[in-house]
Scaffold this active site. Structure first.
Site, PDB file in Angstrom:
ATOM      1  N   MET A  30       0.836  -1.199   0.000  1.00 31.70           N
ATOM      2  CA  MET A  30       0.000   0.000   0.000  1.00 31.70           C
ATOM      3  C   MET A  30       0.876   1.256   0.000  1.00 31.70           C
ATOM      4  SD  MET A  30      -3.381  -0.951   2.121  1.00 31.70           S
ATOM      5  CE  MET A  30      -2.737  -0.720   3.753  1.00 31.70           C
ATOM      6  N   ALA A  32       4.062   4.004   0.887  1.00 28.97           N
ATOM      7  CA  ALA A  32       4.783   4.551   2.049  1.00 28.97           C
ATOM      8  C   ALA A  32       5.874   3.542   2.434  1.00 28.97           C
ATOM      9  CB  ALA A  32       3.843   4.853   3.214  1.00 28.97           C
ATOM     10  N   HIS A  37       9.354  -3.402   3.339  1.00 21.10           N
ATOM     11  CA  HIS A  37       8.895  -3.652   1.963  1.00 21.10           C
ATOM     12  C   HIS A  37      10.084  -3.996   1.049  1.00 21.10           C
ATOM     13  CE1 HIS A  37       5.681  -0.686   3.350  1.00 21.10           C
ATOM     14  NE2 HIS A  37       4.955  -1.737   3.011  1.00 21.10           N
ATOM     15  N   LYS A 151       5.133  -9.773   9.396  1.00 23.81           N
ATOM     16  CA  LYS A 151       4.644  -8.650  10.205  1.00 23.81           C
ATOM     17  C   LYS A 151       3.107  -8.696  10.283  1.00 23.81           C
ATOM     18  CE  LYS A 151       4.116  -4.239  11.581  1.00 23.81           C
ATOM     19  NZ  LYS A 151       2.761  -3.977  11.164  1.00 23.81           N
ATOM     20  N   ASP A 152       2.488  -9.025   9.124  1.00 28.41           N
ATOM     21  CA  ASP A 152       1.035  -9.177   9.089  1.00 28.41           C
ATOM     22  C   ASP A 152       0.743 -10.681   9.109  1.00 28.41           C
ATOM     23  OD1 ASP A 152      -0.010  -6.276   8.527  1.00 28.41           O
ATOM     24  OD2 ASP A 152       1.778  -6.575   7.323  1.00 28.41           O
ATOM     25  N   SER A 188       4.328   1.401   7.886  1.00 29.92           N
ATOM     26  CA  SER A 188       4.036   2.698   7.256  1.00 29.92           C
ATOM     27  C   SER A 188       3.381   3.638   8.257  1.00 29.92           C
ATOM     28  CB  SER A 188       3.103   2.498   6.058  1.00 29.92           C
ATOM     29  OG  SER A 188       3.685   1.588   5.161  1.00 29.92           O
TER      30      SER A 188
HETATM   31  P1  AMP Z   1       1.534  -2.909   3.486  1.00 30.91           P
HETATM   32  O1  AMP Z   1       2.078  -1.886   2.526  1.00 30.91           O
HETATM   33  O2  AMP Z   1       1.576  -2.461   4.906  1.00 30.91           O
HETATM   34  O3  AMP Z   1       0.212  -3.454   3.049  1.00 30.91           O
HETATM   35  O4  AMP Z   1       2.551  -4.110   3.430  1.00 30.91           O
HETATM   36  C1  AMP Z   1       2.890  -4.733   2.226  1.00 30.91           C
HETATM   37  C2  AMP Z   1       3.681  -5.983   2.523  1.00 30.91           C
HETATM   38  O5  AMP Z   1       4.851  -5.640   3.263  1.00 30.91           O
HETATM   39  C3  AMP Z   1       2.894  -6.975   3.386  1.00 30.91           C
HETATM   40  O6  AMP Z   1       3.153  -8.293   2.935  1.00 30.91           O
HETATM   41  C4  AMP Z   1       3.468  -6.739   4.763  1.00 30.91           C
HETATM   42  O7  AMP Z   1       3.383  -7.854   5.622  1.00 30.91           O
HETATM   43  C5  AMP Z   1       4.918  -6.435   4.431  1.00 30.91           C
HETATM   44  N1  AMP Z   1       5.558  -5.702   5.524  1.00 30.91           N
HETATM   45  C6  AMP Z   1       5.093  -4.600   6.158  1.00 30.91           C
HETATM   46  N2  AMP Z   1       5.922  -4.246   7.157  1.00 30.91           N
HETATM   47  C7  AMP Z   1       6.930  -5.154   7.162  1.00 30.91           C
HETATM   48  C8  AMP Z   1       8.099  -5.354   7.961  1.00 30.91           C
HETATM   49  N3  AMP Z   1       8.403  -4.538   8.964  1.00 30.91           N
HETATM   50  N4  AMP Z   1       8.899  -6.398   7.679  1.00 30.91           N
HETATM   51  C9  AMP Z   1       8.606  -7.248   6.663  1.00 30.91           C
HETATM   52  N5  AMP Z   1       7.527  -7.118   5.869  1.00 30.91           N
HETATM   53  C10 AMP Z   1       6.699  -6.087   6.114  1.00 30.91           C
END
Ligand code: AMP
Length: 282
Positions: A30, A32, A37, A151-152, A188
């Site tokens: 998403m 940021a 990421h 993380k998720d 983010s």
């Molecule tokens: P998001 O942009 O928050 O939807 O995250 C996109 C992807 O990045 C998802 O698969 C998250 O689990 C992963 N992600 C977010 N934060 C971290 C982190 N600190 N370490 C590893 N992967 C992450």
């Protein structure tokens, strides 16, 4: 790095790459972007010839409109970071491109308990929206490998189920959580923490670590470790913990013994910003 904004354009490009037999790795985000990421982009590069990233802030997975409106958007910086990390293709669709027929999802999957517990209980509709957009994205990109962050934790388990139930040929790889130097999981949403909240936020990972040491030392039973951890979080001024739970790593059911593989998962509002984190305990 090539940038596509329409399904048609990215589809044309991917078709020609697949015709050449090139393996596609995919990282949905998403935006940021932070080093968490970027670690997924690097993991994708190791496992595939072509790395695709998408940035799409999906409205249907936000149960809280304010959280959606405040979600950080840093597209120009994101593009630079992705190019530098060696990403080959960025997909940047609009809401209209992803939802040409509106938000309704008649083909929603019932993930059962996996999606009802923890985040599912606290963010109604979140996983339906997440699964809806991940399914759409997988149908567009058709990757060989999908890289997601631990993380998720609950999210990657549900996406694993989605892949199984829809019989997608994609392999899911769950990658370790990248943390700040003090242990705070990168997110983010961390940019929305003020200085005081940012300092205190480290207590979340410290409490997870504490639970891990308690399990390792067989100090006490799972129920009392869970309760003490929740109390410890609630005692921090400015913290509003939603849950601290210890669950089976695969089913997220309550464990019956310490011999099961366990994960601790927490959600805490810190100065009004909702943060989640988790740690595998054994
Ligand atoms: P998001 O942009 O928050 O939807 O995250 C996109 C992807 O990045 C998802 O698969 C998250 O689990 C992963 N992600 C977010 N934060 C971290 C982190 N600190 N370490 C590893 N992967 C992450």
């Amino acid at each position: 790095m090539l940038l596509f904004k329409t399904v048609q354009d990215i589809d044309n490009q991917l078709k020609s790459l697949k015709k050449k037999g090139l393996k596609i790795g995919y990282v949905p985000t998403m935006g940021a972007l932070h080093l968490g990421h970027i670690s997924l982009i690097k993991a994708a590069k190791k496992r595939s010839k072509v790395v695709v990233c998408s940035i799409f802030v999906n409205p249907t997975q936000f149960n809280d409109l304010k959280d959606f409106e405040r979600y950080p958007v840093t597209i120009e910086g994101d593009i630079e970071k992705l190019a530098e990390a060696g990403c080959d293709i960025l997909f940047l669709p609009s809401v209209a491109e992803m939802y040409p027929n509106g938000y309704e999802n008649p083909a929603r999957i019932d993930f059962g308990f996996l999606a009802q517990t923890l985040e599912g209980g606290h963010r109604p509709g979140h996983f339906d929206g997440m699964a809806q957009v991940v399914e759409k994205l997988l149908r567009i990109v058709k990757p060989d490998v999908l890289l997601m962050g631990q993380k998720d934790y609950q999210q990657q388990l549900i996406v694993g189920e989605l892949i199984r139930k829809r019989r997608f040929k994609t392999q899911l790889v769950a990658c370790p959580t990248v943390r700040e130097a003090d242990g705070l999981a990168m997110s983010s949403r961390n940019v929305r923490l003020n200085t005081d909240s940012r300092k205190k936020a480290v207590e979340i990972s410290k409490t997870l670590q504490w639970a891990k040491s308690q399990i390792a030392n067989r100090e006490s039973d799972i129920g009392s470790i869970r309760a003490s951890a929740f109390k410890r979080l609630a005692a921090v001024t400015g913290f509003d913990p939603e849950y601290f739970e210890i669950r089976n790593t695969q089913t997220l059911e309550l464990p019956r013994s310490k011999r099961e593989k366990l994960v601790a998962l927490a959600a805490v509002k810190v100065g009004g910003v909702r943060l989640i984190d988790n740690m595998v305990l054994n």
